[in-house]
Scaffold this active site. Structure first.
Site, PDB file in Angstrom:
ATOM      1  N   ASP A  92      -2.004   2.331  -4.621  1.00  9.45           N
ATOM      2  CA  ASP A  92      -3.256   2.819  -4.061  1.00  9.45           C
ATOM      3  C   ASP A  92      -4.380   1.828  -4.344  1.00  9.45           C
ATOM      4  O   ASP A  92      -4.287   0.987  -5.256  1.00  9.45           O
ATOM      5  CB  ASP A  92      -3.615   4.176  -4.670  1.00  9.45           C
ATOM      6  N   HIS A  94       0.813  -1.215   0.000  1.00  8.43           N
ATOM      7  CA  HIS A  94       0.000   0.000   0.000  1.00  8.43           C
ATOM      8  C   HIS A  94       0.854   1.276   0.000  1.00  8.43           C
ATOM      9  O   HIS A  94       0.339   2.367  -0.246  1.00  8.43           O
ATOM     10  CB  HIS A  94      -0.934   0.003   1.209  1.00  8.43           C
TER      11      HIS A  94
END
Length: 424
Positions: free
Chosen positions: A398, A394
């Site tokens: 995204d 992450h």
């Protein structure tokens, strides 16, 4: 005579340490430049280390399970002469396509080589050329079962002895189903507890997964894929090919879909170096295939998947996972992946949460295929569906990018013709 201190050689690019798996010599043994003295384990593969000199083992530094630094003293050898010239890199059996190469010092004289050839194996031990080829776990199990590996015919690559070969011997002897319950190890105590040291590949797996889970903020995205048409195509292709080619599973089609998806989103085919704060994207797609083996989970690598057809992907997946399972994979077969696929096949469950294979930023998890009722055209219809459970780093990926990537894969798998058209 003089004491030669053999160092642990560089067993692979970027490797600073290795775990000592097994000593293959003892103090007092005679060794020559073709004698394998130890097996060590890196984060990728088990490597045989050979003596670079002729002499007698004077000292062993370390116990199986110890993690040793590259360049540290591994073994002391009383050499046959005062002049010893060797380099640490000369004492490793470098991985090759057969993983069976032996090492001879580059500066060894003809007399040294001829003397070595005339010497018998130390204390009756076989030289590396005669020593049966088998993974450490197979050697350990054979020892527990009092089986002589030298008398067993191996069915693995290059005659490598597999667990299945041990099973065959045990069944022939009438030792019960596979003989896996037979062991010379101490029995567990009265309440059934058994303490086992975590070593070898399992320890490496534990270390890598702990690091990945601790350091990487994972995001997992799950979506279902209708593979009804794809499954019909797969069955048809297998019927047409007969026995001429590798039987197609869903995996090579999924690998092809991944190739097409990263062509649209190259930041998913990448390595993230957190200390350097750099993201390296790759034009080549080297797909890692998470493979369950007797020694634990290994990631076999299909190189240049972007250049391969579905049939070629199937053949190469079969080849590299086969090497991983029979223990004959080299470090090159188990390293260099840019994105990974993991599948549990028919036991894959509804959804999983795969852990990334650092430094990669994406991993695609394949769950089991099953027939589900789907509402279409005013009625419920049986459709073959599976879920993809894909995890992402992450820090670099995204949620929108992760979802878009999986949707690219979904589109290709639900419309199989897209897998065979390069310009769409």
């Amino acid at each position: 005579m003089s004491l030669f201190e053999m160092k642990l050689p560089d067993v692979g690019e970027g490797v600073a340490e290795a775990e000592l798996v097994e000593w293959l010599v003892a103090v007092g043994d005679r060794v020559t430049p073709d004698t394998v003295v130890a097996e060590v384990l890196t984060d990728k593969a088990t490597v045989e280390v050979s003596s670079p000199v002729t002499g007698e083992v004077a000292a062993l530094h370390g116990e199986p399970g110890d993690v040793l630094a590259v360049g540290g003293t591994l073994i002391g050898i009383e050499t046959d002469s005062d002049a010893v010239a060797s380099r640490p890199e000369d004492s490793i059996d470098a991985p090759s396509e057969t993983d069976e190469a032996t090492s001879v010092p580059k500066d060894a004289s003809d007399s040294t080589i001829s003397d070595a050839a005339a010497l018998p194996p130390p204390n009756g031990r076989a030289s590396s050329a005669d020593r049966p080829s088998a993974a450490p776990a197979v050697r350990s199990r054979a020892s527990d079962l009092n089986l002589n590996l030298g008398s067993i015919e191996g069915t693995g690559s290059g005659g490598r002895i597999l667990h299945a070969d041990l099973d065959r011997v045990l069944v022939d002897r009438g030792s019960g189903p596979l003989g896996r319950q037979t062991s010379s190890r101490p029995a567990a105590d009265f309440d059934g507890r058994r303490i086992v040291a975590v070593r070898g590949v399992r320890r490496r797996i534990a270390e890598r997964l702990s690091d990945a889970w601790r350091e990487i903020p994972h995001i997992t995205y799950v979506d279902d894929i209708d593979v009804t048409e794809l499954e019909q195509l797969r069955v048809t292709l297998n019927m047409r090919s007969g026995e001429r080619t590798e039987r197609l599973t869903l995996l090579p089609f999924i690998a092809r879909a991944v190739v097409l998806a990263v062509a649209e989103l190259p930041e998913l085919n990448a390595h993230y170096d957190h200390p350097a704060e750099t993201l390296t994207t790759f034009g080549a797609v080297h797909i890692g295939i998470a493979t369950q083996t007797d020694d634990g989970l290994r990631v076999a690598v299909v190189r240049h998947a972007e250049q391969r057809s579905v049939a070629d992907l199937a053949a190469e997946i079969g080849r590299v996972t086969g090497l991983a399972r029979d223990g004959s994979a080299t470090r090159a077969d188990l390293s260099g992946s840019t994105i990974t696929i993991t599948s549990l096949g028919a036991i894959g469950g509804i959804a999983t949460t795969p852990i990334l294979n650092p430094p990669e930023v994406a991993i695609v998890g394949v769950n089991k295929m099953e027939t589900r009722p789907v509402w279409r055209d005013g009625t419920f219809q049986p459709r073959q569906k599976l879920n993809l459970s894909s995890s992402f780093d992450h820090r670099m990926v995204d949620g929108w990018v992760a979802a878009t990537f999986v949707q690219h894969i979904k589109r290709s798998l639900e419309t199989p013709a897209l897998l065979f058209v390069d310009d769409i």
